[in-house]
Design an enzyme around this catalytic site. Structure first.
Site, short mmCIF file in Angstrom:
data_model
loop_
_atom_site.label_atom_id
_atom_site.label_comp_id
_atom_site.label_asym_id
_atom_site.label_seq_id
_atom_site.Cartn_x
_atom_site.Cartn_y
_atom_site.Cartn_z
N GLU A 36 -2.70 8.90 -8.36
CA GLU A 36 -2.27 9.00 -9.76
C GLU A 36 -1.32 10.19 -9.96
O GLU A 36 -0.34 10.09 -10.71
CB GLU A 36 -3.49 9.15 -10.67
CG GLU A 36 -4.30 7.88 -10.84
CD GLU A 36 -3.52 6.78 -11.54
OE1 GLU A 36 -2.78 7.09 -12.49
OE2 GLU A 36 -3.64 5.62 -11.13
N CYS A 191 7.26 -6.13 -16.79
CA CYS A 191 7.75 -5.54 -18.05
C CYS A 191 8.48 -4.24 -17.74
O CYS A 191 8.12 -3.16 -18.20
CB CYS A 191 6.57 -5.30 -19.00
SG CYS A 191 7.07 -4.93 -20.70
#
Length: 348
Positions: A36, A191
């Site tokens: 992350e 997207c």
């Protein structure tokens, strides 16, 4: 599953999502955390080799905490945004000191660690422990801003508040780890920022941006400001053995605590700078090809000067050293400095 958005997204993920990322096998808190942090402002394909090299050298939180800063920065070198690596290192040491050697399970305690914050803490708890926690990274902001038709720059407090509400509404109670990966995958692969593939989107039917032809408008960009330009002269000081003089940068600012080349604002001050700090009576320099390095908030114009055959009387303090050309991988070097030194070696 009550939320149709989450249900459609999970069905899409089962067929098209990314299931073989290295931090998913095993999906431990440490590996999720490291991934992350590396994925902040960096694409998956860039991160994978850095992640694999990092965990091979420092496979768990204890080994990261025990490593010295130079080793951590060397493993990070080239990935950019080096404050991420320094924060990772600090957080590991705090976990050893105050959290019994583990990342805390409490979201507030986890988010309070250096470099983590609310969304990253939620991603760790969701993926490593299956907790129902909503995330809101850059990809998720883009998906939700388009799907719900949320105007405003996503970094603005009011806009973020709206997006957090939507993020929480859609996060399911079951399969939360898969959902978290799914919505990140949707933003990264379908997207996308430019040229979104609406025809491949599993939730396109309810998307406001698609309905109203706002895909190129949402999310709205940060208000633009002029990119300033800074200039510096880097001093490539090479001794008779071909070693290069390096100095450790200050603890704050750009490339903080990395090893880099000495710099001066004014090239006419180069000789005086080398004599004053290192006792180097600098030979006549040769100008190398200038180059530009782009940061997120300014442009840096660099003019390198090469000093060959330098001899020093006192390069011995902890923040200066002679660097052998074969040891590039052993130190944390800024990417443009590493590239410059490698080019010089290749041209010898």
């Amino acid at each position: 599953m009550s939320d149709a958005f989450a249900g459609a997204l999970l069905a899409w993920y089962d067929r098209h999502g990314r299931h073989d990322l290295p931090w998913q096998h095993p999906r431990t808190p440490y590996r999720v955390w490291l991934s992350e942090i590396m994925l902040q402002q960096t694409q998956v394909r860039t991160v994978i080799p850095y992640f694999e090299r990092f965990v091979a050298a420092l496979p768990d939180l204890a080994s990261l905490a025990a490593a010295d800063e130079d080793a951590v920065l060397a493993l990070w070198s080239g990935l950019g945004y080096y404050s991420r690596a320094r924060n990772l290192h600090r957080a590991a040491r705090l976990c050893m000191e105050t959290h019994a050697g583990d990342l805390p399970r409490d979201i507030d305690a986890l988010a309070a660690l250096p470099g983590i914050g609310r969304s990253t803490a939620a991603a760790i708890l969701a993926q490593a422990h299956g907790e129902r926690q909503a995330i809101l990274d850059g990809n998720v902001k883009r998906v939700l801003a388009r799907w719900h038709g949320v105007s405003g720059w996503p970094g603005a407090t009011a806009t973020q508040r709206v997006l957090w509400t939507h993020a929480d509404e859609h996060t399911p109670a079951l399969r939360v780890a898969d959902y978290t990966q799914a919505i990140m995958d949707l933003g990264a692969t379908v997207c996308t920022r430019s040229r979104p593939r609406c025809d491949a989107c599993p939730v396109a039917g309810g998307c406001v941006a698609r309905r109203d032809n706002l895909g190129a408008v949402l999310p709205q960009p940060k208000p633009r400001r002029t990119m300033p330009t800074r200039r510096t002269t880097m001093l490539v000081v090479r001794d008779a053995c071909g070693r290069v003089l390096l100095e450790r940068r200050p603890p704050t600012g750009v490339w903080a605590r990395l090893w880099s080349l000495p710099e001066v604002d004014d090239a006419t001050m180069a000789a005086a700078r080398l004599l004053e700090r290192h006792g180097i009576a600098a030979p006549t320099p040769r100008a190398l090809a200038p180059f530009v390095h782009m940061f997120s908030h300014y442009r840096l114009d660099v003019t390198p000067l090469l000093f060959e055959g330098a001899r020093a009387t006192r390069v011995a303090d902890a923040d200066a050293r002679w660097h052998d050309a074969n040891d590039h991988a052993a130190l944390g070097l800024p990417a443009p400095v590493r590239k410059l030194l490698m080019q010089l070696e290749e041209s010898r």
